[in-house]
Design a protein around this motif. Structure first.
Motif, short mmCIF file in Angstrom:
data_model
loop_
_atom_site.label_atom_id
_atom_site.label_comp_id
_atom_site.label_asym_id
_atom_site.label_seq_id
_atom_site.Cartn_x
_atom_site.Cartn_y
_atom_site.Cartn_z
N PHE A 1 3.19 7.33 9.65
CA PHE A 1 2.16 7.26 10.68
C PHE A 1 1.04 6.33 10.21
O PHE A 1 0.77 6.23 9.02
CB PHE A 1 1.53 8.64 10.95
CG PHE A 1 2.50 9.69 11.43
CD1 PHE A 1 3.73 9.36 11.97
CD2 PHE A 1 2.17 11.04 11.34
CE1 PHE A 1 4.62 10.33 12.42
CE2 PHE A 1 3.04 12.03 11.77
CZ PHE A 1 4.27 11.68 12.32
N THR A 2 0.37 5.71 11.16
CA THR A 2 -0.75 4.83 10.79
C THR A 2 -1.74 4.69 11.93
O THR A 2 -1.50 5.16 13.05
CB THR A 2 -0.23 3.45 10.34
OG1 THR A 2 -1.27 2.76 9.65
CG2 THR A 2 0.25 2.61 11.51
N LYS B 1 -1.61 -3.63 8.11
CA LYS B 1 -0.15 -3.59 7.99
C LYS B 1 0.52 -3.71 9.34
O LYS B 1 1.64 -4.22 9.46
CB LYS B 1 0.30 -2.31 7.25
CG LYS B 1 0.03 -1.03 8.03
CD LYS B 1 0.56 0.19 7.32
CE LYS B 1 -0.43 0.79 6.35
NZ LYS B 1 -1.79 1.09 6.88
N ILE C 1 2.84 7.71 3.46
CA ILE C 1 3.53 9.01 3.36
C ILE C 1 4.76 8.98 4.27
O ILE C 1 4.66 8.59 5.44
CB ILE C 1 2.59 10.15 3.79
CG1 ILE C 1 1.41 10.26 2.84
CG2 ILE C 1 3.36 11.48 3.84
CD1 ILE C 1 0.40 11.32 3.20
N ARG D 1 0.84 -1.19 0.00
CA ARG D 1 0.00 0.00 0.00
C ARG D 1 0.88 1.24 0.00
O ARG D 1 2.05 1.19 0.39
CB ARG D 1 -0.96 0.03 1.20
CG ARG D 1 -0.39 0.47 2.49
CD ARG D 1 0.55 -0.52 3.12
NE ARG D 1 -0.13 -1.72 3.61
CZ ARG D 1 0.45 -2.88 3.78
NH1 ARG D 1 1.75 -3.05 3.49
NH2 ARG D 1 -0.21 -3.93 4.24
N THR D 2 0.27 2.37 -0.41
CA THR D 2 0.98 3.65 -0.41
C THR D 2 1.00 4.20 1.02
O THR D 2 0.00 4.09 1.74
CB THR D 2 0.23 4.65 -1.31
OG1 THR D 2 -0.04 4.04 -2.56
CG2 THR D 2 1.05 5.92 -1.52
C1 LIG Z 1 -1.28 8.97 -1.22
C2 LIG Z 1 -1.63 8.03 -0.09
C3 LIG Z 1 -0.97 8.15 1.10
C4 LIG Z 1 -1.27 7.31 2.17
N1 LIG Z 1 -0.58 7.43 3.34
C5 LIG Z 1 -0.83 6.56 4.34
C6 LIG Z 1 -0.04 6.61 5.53
O1 LIG Z 1 0.88 7.42 5.69
N2 LIG Z 1 -0.33 5.73 6.52
C7 LIG Z 1 -1.32 4.80 6.39
O2 LIG Z 1 -1.53 4.02 7.32
N3 LIG Z 1 -2.08 4.71 5.27
C8 LIG Z 1 -1.84 5.58 4.25
N4 LIG Z 1 -2.58 5.50 3.09
C9 LIG Z 1 -3.66 4.47 3.00
C10 LIG Z 1 -3.01 3.10 2.71
O3 LIG Z 1 -2.52 3.09 1.38
C11 LIG Z 1 -3.99 1.93 2.93
O4 LIG Z 1 -5.09 2.07 2.07
C12 LIG Z 1 -4.49 1.86 4.37
O5 LIG Z 1 -3.50 2.27 5.29
C13 LIG Z 1 -4.90 0.43 4.73
O6 LIG Z 1 -3.79 -0.41 4.52
P1 LIG Z 1 -3.61 -1.79 5.31
O7 LIG Z 1 -4.98 -2.42 5.38
O8 LIG Z 1 -2.66 -2.60 4.47
O9 LIG Z 1 -3.05 -1.50 6.66
C14 LIG Z 1 -2.29 6.32 2.02
C15 LIG Z 1 -2.94 6.19 0.79
C16 LIG Z 1 -2.62 7.05 -0.24
C17 LIG Z 1 -3.36 6.88 -1.55
#
Ligand SMILES: Cc1cc2nc3c(=O)[nH]c(=O)nc-3n(C[C@H](O)[C@H](O)[C@H](O)COP(=O)(O)O)c2cc1C
Length: 185
Positions: A63-64, A70, A49, A46-47
């Motif tokens: 951060f999350t 994940k 930041i 996944r993406t």
């Molecule tokens: C541009 C962009 C930036 C993102 N940044 C974050 C981030 O910094 N942290 C995060 O947890 N999820 C971020 N997300 C969302 C994740 O890509 C993902 O959809 C979400 O965290 C769930 O992922 P997981 O189920 O694998 O934990 C971002 C998505 C996009 C499109």
């Protein structure tokens, strides 16, 4: 970049300089790498930041929500990859990393204190965990908000696979605990 760097040391220094730039430059392509993790016997990605970069310690912070998939994955299998590509630089990085999670220590509380009164804080205040089923896309869960679910993921960089795409010929190098070396792209 106009000047084409020739030494491995200069390339590695520029890689870390560019990584540090991502935390100031919202348009830097490396600001949003893909984080790939191990999910059981499969892969997940996944993406994310990049929030902070420490070139000296070779650490990348993101951060999350602590309930995200994940997080479960990294606690079981902390070895992961961060992949990023910059068309402006013509550089791809594949960073082999060791992930660790901070939820309650100073690393998390100090950063939460900085963002908790800003709009991005909403990302860590949802009543339902990420991925929970909803009746409609905009459905809002009701009920009292228990607490924030803010967590810091620390990615310790173990090695970097650098690939440069260039009209004059592609180049690739690996940087790890043994130093830097050229490899066939
Ligand atoms: C541009 C962009 C930036 C993102 N940044 C974050 C981030 O910094 N942290 C995060 O947890 N999820 C971020 N997300 C969302 C994740 O890509 C993902 O959809 C979400 O965290 C769930 O992922 P997981 O189920 O694998 O934990 C971002 C998505 C996009 C499109």
């Amino acid at each position: 970049m106009t000047e084409r760097l020739t030494s491995l040391d200069a390339i590695l220094a520029e890689v870390w300089r560019q990584l540090e730039l991502t935390t100031h430059d919202k348009h830097h392509a490396w600001r949003t790498p893909v984080l790939a993790t191990v999910d059981g016997d499969g892969a997940d990605a996944r993406t994310v930041i990049l929030r902070e970069v420490d070139a000296r310690q070779k650490q990348l912070l993101t951060f999350t929500d602590e309930r995200a998939c994940k997080v479960t994955q990294l606690l079981r299998h902390p070895r992961a990859m961060l992949v990023m590509w910059s068309p402006a630089l013509g550089w791809q990085l594949r960073c082999r990393v060791l992930l660790s999670l901070e939820m309650t220590g100073l690393a998390a509380t100090s950063r939460w204190a900085k963002i908790k009164l800003t709009p991005p804080a909403q990302d860590y205040l949802a009543r339902l965990p990420p991925g929970a089923p909803l009746d409609a896309p905009e459905a809002l869960a009701t009920g009292p908000l228990k607490r924030e679910y803010f967590a810091v993921i620390n990615a310790q960089v173990l090695s970097i696979d650098w690939l440069e795409l260039h009209r004059a010929g592609h180049r690739r190098a690996v940087f790890d605990e043994h130093g830097g070396r050229w490899v066939q792209p």
